[in-house]
Design a protein around this motif. Structure first.
Motif, PDB file in Angstrom:
ATOM      1  N   LEU A 159      28.326  71.360  19.584  1.00  0.00           N
ATOM      2  CA  LEU A 159      27.649  70.092  19.798  1.00  0.00           C
ATOM      3  C   LEU A 159      26.330  70.103  19.052  1.00  0.00           C
ATOM      4  O   LEU A 159      25.761  71.163  18.787  1.00  0.00           O
ATOM      5  N   VAL A 163      28.572  67.877  15.117  1.00  0.00           N
ATOM      6  CA  VAL A 163      29.199  66.600  15.481  1.00  0.00           C
ATOM      7  C   VAL A 163      28.830  65.533  14.449  1.00  0.00           C
ATOM      8  O   VAL A 163      29.678  64.743  14.020  1.00  0.00           O
ATOM      9  N   GLN A 167      31.378  63.450  11.994  1.00  0.00           N
ATOM     10  CA  GLN A 167      31.397  61.988  11.931  1.00  0.00           C
ATOM     11  C   GLN A 167      31.228  61.473  10.512  1.00  0.00           C
ATOM     12  O   GLN A 167      31.759  60.422  10.157  1.00  0.00           O
ATOM     13  N   TYR A 285      24.645  62.564  27.557  1.00  0.00           N
ATOM     14  CA  TYR A 285      25.966  63.006  27.135  1.00  0.00           C
ATOM     15  C   TYR A 285      25.946  63.358  25.652  1.00  0.00           C
ATOM     16  O   TYR A 285      25.455  62.604  24.825  1.00  0.00           O
ATOM     17  N   CYS A 286      26.503  64.518  25.314  1.00  0.00           N
ATOM     18  CA  CYS A 286      26.644  64.937  23.922  1.00  0.00           C
ATOM     19  C   CYS A 286      28.122  65.155  23.624  1.00  0.00           C
ATOM     20  O   CYS A 286      28.823  65.822  24.399  1.00  0.00           O
ATOM     21  N   GLU A 287      28.584  64.609  22.514  1.00  0.00           N
ATOM     22  CA  GLU A 287      29.977  64.819  22.129  1.00  0.00           C
ATOM     23  C   GLU A 287      30.196  66.254  21.672  1.00  0.00           C
ATOM     24  O   GLU A 287      29.275  66.909  21.163  1.00  0.00           O
ATOM     25  N   ASN A 289      32.741  68.866  19.458  1.00  0.00           N
ATOM     26  CA  ASN A 289      33.699  68.996  18.365  1.00  0.00           C
ATOM     27  C   ASN A 289      34.517  70.267  18.598  1.00  0.00           C
ATOM     28  O   ASN A 289      33.960  71.351  18.729  1.00  0.00           O
ATOM     29  N   LEU A 294      36.522  65.457  17.469  1.00  0.00           N
ATOM     30  CA  LEU A 294      35.705  65.123  18.638  1.00  0.00           C
ATOM     31  C   LEU A 294      36.636  64.874  19.815  1.00  0.00           C
ATOM     32  O   LEU A 294      37.439  63.933  19.808  1.00  0.00           O
ATOM     33  N   THR A 296      35.727  65.946  23.535  1.00  0.00           N
ATOM     34  CA  THR A 296      35.175  65.873  24.883  1.00  0.00           C
ATOM     35  C   THR A 296      33.659  65.752  24.784  1.00  0.00           C
ATOM     36  O   THR A 296      33.125  65.514  23.695  1.00  0.00           O
ATOM     37  N   GLN A 297      32.951  65.867  25.905  1.00  0.00           N
ATOM     38  CA  GLN A 297      31.503  65.730  25.908  1.00  0.00           C
ATOM     39  C   GLN A 297      30.906  66.549  27.044  1.00  0.00           C
ATOM     40  O   GLN A 297      31.627  67.064  27.911  1.00  0.00           O
TER      41      GLN A 297
END
Length: 316
Positions: A159, A163, A167, A285-287, A289, A294, A296-297
Motif C-alpha cells: 500500500l 498502488v 493505477q 482507507y488505503c487500497e 495491491n 488492487l 482489498t483495503q
C-alpha cells in the motif's frame, strides 16, 4: 497422495521403474491462457502446446473470456486432468489462485507476462521450450502463499506508492517497454507521493509509522525483479515487511539500488520486520495491491499459509 512419486521423475529411478512409468497413460494437462492476449502471446501458447505434446502430455485447452472465471474452469476439470498449466503473468496466476488451492493439482507456469516475478522466484526459465520441459519433467515443490483479508497472493501485497504506480501503469506501457515500464511509471508518480500514517501490529508489538510505502512479501521478487529481502524464499513460512519512512520523496531514488537487490534493510529510512501474522491499520482507507492488482483495503490482516500449493519447478 505422494505428488512427487505420482508425477515427477526421480533422478535415481531404476530402469524397471522407468519402464513402468513409460507404460502409463500420458498425463493430461489443462492449459489456460487469456483469450484476449496479444498475437505474440497467443503464438507463444501455441508453441508451448506443441512442445508439451512432444514431451508426451495430453492437452486440454481453455481460454476464458474473463480471467475471473479461471478458478471455476479449474474446478470444472479437477477430476479430468493431472496438472494445470497457466500461460500468462503474475496477474493471471493471481486470478487463478483460489481454484488452484482448492483442487491441489500441480501448477505448471508458462511465463508469458511482463514481470513474471513468480517464475523468477522459482527459477523457471523464460524460454518457452525450457519452461515446457520443466512442466513435463520437473519436480513438485510446495510453496507458501500470502493471505490478506481473504485474498491470496504469491509475491507481494503493498500500500502507498505501489498502488499509485499500479493505477498509472498502462497495458500499452507494459507491452511497449516491458519491465522498464515499472521504473518509468514509478519516477512519474514519485514526486507526487505523500506519506501516510499507519499502525503495524506484529510479533506482540504495535509500531506507529509515517511512511510512503509498506510492502509485505511472501516470495522473493516483485515489481519486475525487485527483491523483497535478500534471503527470502517462497517456502520459508514467513512474511517479510518493509516500510519506507523517508522524509523527502527524492530520498527513494538513493534507495532504489538497495530495494532492487533486497539490501534495503541496511538503509536509513527503511524499517523491516518479519512474521507470520501482521496487521496494518490506517487513519483513512488505503487500497492494497496484491501481485499487481488492487484487491482489498485497510484495515488489513496478513498471514502466511505454509506450503499450500504444489508447483512444478526445475530439478536444479
Amino acid at each position: 497422495m505422494n505428488v512427487f512419486n505420482s508425477f515427477g521423475r526421480s533422478p535415481r529411478e531404476s530402469q524397471g521403474a522407468k519402464f513402468e512409468r513409460d507404460r502409463q497413460p500420458p498425463k493430461r494437462a489443462l492449459v489456460l491462457s487469456n483469450r484476449h492476449a496479444r498475437q505474440g502471446k497467443s503464438q507463444a501458447v501455441e508453441r508451448a502446446i506443441a512442445h508439451l505434446t512432444a514431451f508426451g502430455l495430453e492437452i486440454v485447452r481453455e481460454c476464458p473470456e474473463d480471467p475471473r472465471d479461471l478458478p471455476d474452469v479449474i474446478r470444472k476439470y479437477r477430476n479430468c486432468v493431472d496438472l494445470v498449466v497457466i500461460g500468462g503473468g503474475d496477474g493471471t496466476l493471481n486470478a487463478a489462485v483460489e481454484g488452484l488451492v482448492e483442487v491441489q493439482l500441480p501448477l505448471g507456469i508458462l511465463p508469458l507476462g511482463t514481470a513474471n516475478d513468480l517464475a523468477r522466484t522459482l527459477k523457471i526459465p523464460n524460454a518457452i521450450e525450457a519452461a515446457c520441459e520443466t512442466i513435463a519433467r520437473g519436480r513438485v515443490r510446495y510453496i507458501d502463499l500470502g493471505w490478506v483479508n481473504g485474498k491470496y497472493f504469491f509475491n507481494v501485497a503493498s500500500l502507498g506508492l505501489s498502488v499509485e504506480i499500479t493505477q498509472k501503469l498502462t497495458k500499452e506501457a507494459k507491452s511497449r517497454w516491458g519491465v522498464l515500464a515499472y521504473a518509468a511509471t514509478a519516477f512519474k508518480v514519485l514526486w507526487k507521493a505523500r506519506p501516510f500514517r499507519a499502525q503495524i501490529i506484529a510479533n506482540g508489538q504495535c509500531i506507529r509509522v509515517k511512511t510512503i510505502q509498506i510492502a509485505v512479501g511472501n516470495g522473493r521478487y516483485y515489481g519486475g525483479g525487485m527483491t523483497v529481502i535478500h534471503d527470502a524464499t517462497i517456502d520459508d513460512r514467513r512474511l517479510d515487511l518493509y516500510s519506507l519512512e523517508v522524509k523527502h520523496w527524492w530520498e527513494i531514488i538513493y534507495l532504489f539500488p538497495a530495494l532492487w537487490q533486497g539490501r534495503h534493510h541496511r538503509m536509513r529510512g527503511v524499517r523491516t520486520l518479519e512474521g507470520q501474522d501482521i496487521r496494518i491499520e490506517t487513519r483513512k482507507y488505503c487500497e492494497i495491491n496484491t501481485d499487481g492488482e488492487l484487491t482489498t483495503q485497510t484495515p488489513a490482516h496478513f498471514r502466511v499459509i505454509p506450503q499450500i500449493l504444489p508447483v512444478l519447478v526445475p530439478y536444479s
